[in-house]
Structures are given as structure tokens and as C-alpha cells.
Enzyme design. Structure first.
Site, mmCIF file in Angstrom:
data_model
loop_
_atom_site.group_PDB
_atom_site.id
_atom_site.type_symbol
_atom_site.label_atom_id
_atom_site.label_comp_id
_atom_site.label_asym_id
_atom_site.label_seq_id
_atom_site.Cartn_x
_atom_site.Cartn_y
_atom_site.Cartn_z
ATOM 1 N N ASP A 1 0.861 -1.189 0.000
ATOM 2 C CA ASP A 1 0.000 0.000 0.000
ATOM 3 C C ASP A 1 0.894 1.235 0.000
ATOM 4 O O ASP A 1 1.009 1.949 0.998
ATOM 5 C CB ASP A 1 -0.914 -0.037 1.225
ATOM 6 N N TYR B 1 -8.886 10.165 -6.541
ATOM 7 C CA TYR B 1 -7.552 9.891 -7.050
ATOM 8 C C TYR B 1 -7.412 10.465 -8.456
ATOM 9 O O TYR B 1 -8.422 10.696 -9.129
ATOM 10 C CB TYR B 1 -7.269 8.386 -7.061
#
Length: 368
Positions: A197, A265
Site C-alpha cells: 500500500d 484519485y
């Protein structure tokens, strides 16, 4: 005495004003991303009430990066690292459910899991939903990120840091993997799933996009193990994605790029590299499915979403397919995962799992 007290108050007010004025990316009640990885565009969110005085919740730097938390008008609390949005409380579940559950449900029995990064706790929350997982190691270089998220995201992502299966290591993940010896013949040493991540390939995460890091992850996997790594947006970083796929093809037995949508995003899209060690895996066919109890907690992931994430736009499929491992190209790649609903040009409905559906028909279908 009065003069000194007045001077103290003036000093505090001046420092507070400087702190507010120096919040990177914040102006006139709006936050705008400042990173240069996607030139020509930037994403902006309004602060609650357009107020910097009340809703800048945290603004400071650690040894590694600048950390900002603010309360937004429509997206809850927002975590920003070095000028880039890492998550918002409104849509974080999409990213965290996908990057975690794609590999976990692709593995038949993931007992040992390594999380690289993940200081916000979102991936940890998802991993902890899996009762089959026995041990979790989280390697986060920046302790301050974890502490900040415990304070400001305690009801969203940072909910599982007290899980007894968890071990936290504050170290650079590349160095952690380089120094730690793994005997992957011993299932108590290696990992079944590694979830990377990572933030974008700048600053403290830069080493996590290096080919050596993927080799180290492979070394740390048990046979049949799976990695899943954050892999940017195909709209802005297609060349980087192609490089990572090609790199992984030299290391792993099967490699895929999965895609999902996260509104906050860049370009509203984010991808993941999935790769397996030791044997070919068709990632479009999960080895396990969520229990009814797990599905009560899911907001995005399900088996159909899992399969759909591997269906890529034609231009992306054409770019990445030749770069995948040779054995994977020989095995062929799925065009339509099982149980996909498809239609022909006349809007006639067919189910791809129907044995009576012909290959000829499917070749003419489009996904609805």
C-alpha cells in the site's frame, strides 16, 4: 505583567497565523494537490465551511514527509502526504477493499500477511476481516502517520491497530525485506500475501517501485504466494505500469493489472499489480468468496467486482498483454470472467457461464 501576557498572546496569534498561512495547497478555503506527477491537472476539495481556522486538523512534518489532515465539505476527513491526497473518508473503502481483497480472495489459505505502508490502517482493517489470517506484519516507515490517523480516522480506517495478530515494524520496507532472511520452505517464515500500500514513487516510497523491491517481495513469499501493489492510473502513468508489468514478468509466474475507480484519485482511476510465485493463478477466478457476515461490512468488493477489475480497456490490454510471463501468454488470458452478463448487438441477453452460449457469440459481445 500585563505587557508580557499581551506579548505572549500576540506571539501565539502570530504563530497560529503563520501555521494557517503555510498550509501547503490550501488557499481561500480550498485544498489543491501540489504534486507534479500528473502535470496539467490537479484535484481540489473544499474545506468544511471554507474555513482554514477551524478545519485544518493537523499540519506538520515528520522525519520523512509533510502530513496534513483537514475536514472537507463533502468527503469527511482527508489525509494528505507531501501535497497528495492519500484518502478521504467518503471513498477510501473502494481502494482499501480492492487492494486487500483481490489478493486475499485469490489465495486459498492466506495465513501470513505482510502490509507494506498502510499507516492509515485501511488495509489492516480489511485484512483483519479474514479469520483465516493468523499473523499480520505491518511495515510503516513513518510512525507519525499511524499516530495521526489513530487520532483523526479512529472511526473509519484506523480501527484495527489493537488486533492481537498484528506486529508493527517502523522501518523502510525495502530495507526490512533486504535484511530479513526468509526460509520460504518454512511457512512460519515467509508470507502468503504481501500488500504494498505505497504512495506515489517519490519521497519515502521511491524505493518501493524499484525492480529490486519486487524481487525481495518474491523472496519473502511462500510458494503459491501473491503480491498486490498500488500501481497508479493508466491515464497518467501507462509507461510506468508497463515497466512494472514487464519487470514482474521476469520474477513471477503470473502477472495482472487490475483496475478500479476512486473519485478523489488522479483521473478517478487507480490500478493494482497482482502477481503470484511458484504457480500460475488466474486472478479473475477467486479461490474463496466472502462469507455472508463479511459482506455485511463490505461497501465495494464482491466476487463480481473482483472479476470485473481484470477486464481492461482495449488499448491497455494490447499494451500489457505482450509483457506478461510467457507461460501466462500461452495459457491465454480471460476476455470475460465467468458469470458476466453480456449482450449481443441486438441487446439480446446472455450469461457467459451458460454452457449453451457459443464462443462465436461471445466474440461479438460487449460488457454491459
Amino acid at each position: 505583567m500585563y505587557g508580557k501576557e499581551n506579548d505572549r498572546k500576540n506571539t501565539e496569534e502570530n504563530l497560529s497565523s503563520m501555521k494557517k498561512a503555510n498550509v501547503p495547497g490550501v488557499k481561500d478555503g480550498w485544498f489543491s494537490e501540489t504534486d507534479a506527477m500528473w502535470p496539467g491537472q490537479k484535484f481540489s476539495l473544499a474545506l468544511e465551511g471554507f474555513s482554514e481556522d477551524e478545519f485544518i486538523l493537523f499540519n506538520d512534518s515528520s522525519k520523512f514527509q509533510h502530513i496534513l489532515v483537514f475536514q472537507s465539505a463533502q468527503h469527511g476527513n482527508v489525509l494528505v502526504l507531501d501535497g497528495v491526497i492519500q484518502m478521504t473518508e467518503r471513498d477510501e473503502f473502494v481502494y482499501h477493499e480492492m487492494i486487500s481483497n483481490l489478493p486475499l480472495f485469490s489465495h486459498p489459505n492466506p495465513k501470513r500477511v505482510l502490509i507494506v505502508g498502510g499507516g492509515d490502517g485501511g488495509v489492516l482493517r480489511e485484512v483483519c476481516r479474514h479469520d483465516v489470517v493468523e499473523h499480520i506484519t505491518l511495515v510503516e516507515i513513518d510512525k507519525k502517520v499511524i499516530n495521526v490517523c489513530k487520532q483523526f480516522f479512529s472511526e473509519s480506517t484506523a480501527t484495527s491497530f489493537d488486533d492481537p495478530r498484528l506486529t508493527i515494524v517502523h522501518e523502510d520496507a525495502a530495507e526490512f525485506l533486504r535484511q530479513k532472511g526468509f526460509d520460504t520452505d518454512d511457512n512460519d517464515s515467509g508470507y502468503d500475501v504481501i500488500i504494498a500500500d505505497t504512495s506515489d514513487p517519490v519521497g519515502p516510497a521511491e524505493s518501493l517501485f524499484d525492480p529490486e523491491f519486487y524481487e525481495r517481495m518474491s523472496d519473502a513469499l511462500n510458494d503459491g504466494g501473491i503480491i498486490c501493489a498500488q500501481a497508479e492510473s493508466f491515464w497518467t502513468h501507462l509507461d510506468l505500469i508497463a515497466d512494472v508489468v514487464e519487470c514482474c514478468a521476469d520474477i513471477f509466474e503470473s502477472v495482472e493489472y487490475a483496475s478500479t475507480t476512486v473519485p478523489t484519485y488522479p483521473c478517478g482511476q487507480i490500478g493494482f499489480i497482482l502477481a503470484s510465485k511458484g504457480s500460475y493463478i488466474d486472478f479473475a477466478k477467486p479461490n474463496r468468496t466472502p462469507s455472508h457476515a463479511m459482506m455485511q461490512d463490505m461497501q465495494w468488493y464482491n466476487s463480481s467486482i473482483h472479476k470485473a477489475s481484470l477486464v481492461l480497456p482495449q488499448f491497455l490490454q494490447e499494451r500489457l498483454a505482450p509483457l506478461k510471463p510467457t507461460n501466462q501468454q500461452q495459457n491465454g488470458t480471460h476476455e470475460y470472467p465467468d458469470n458476466f452478463n453480456v449482450y449481443d448487438d441486438d441487446d439480446n441477453y446472455y450469461n457467459s457461464s451458460d454452457e449453451n452460449s457459443s464462443d462465436c457469440l461471445l466474440s461479438k459481445c460487449t460488457i454491459s
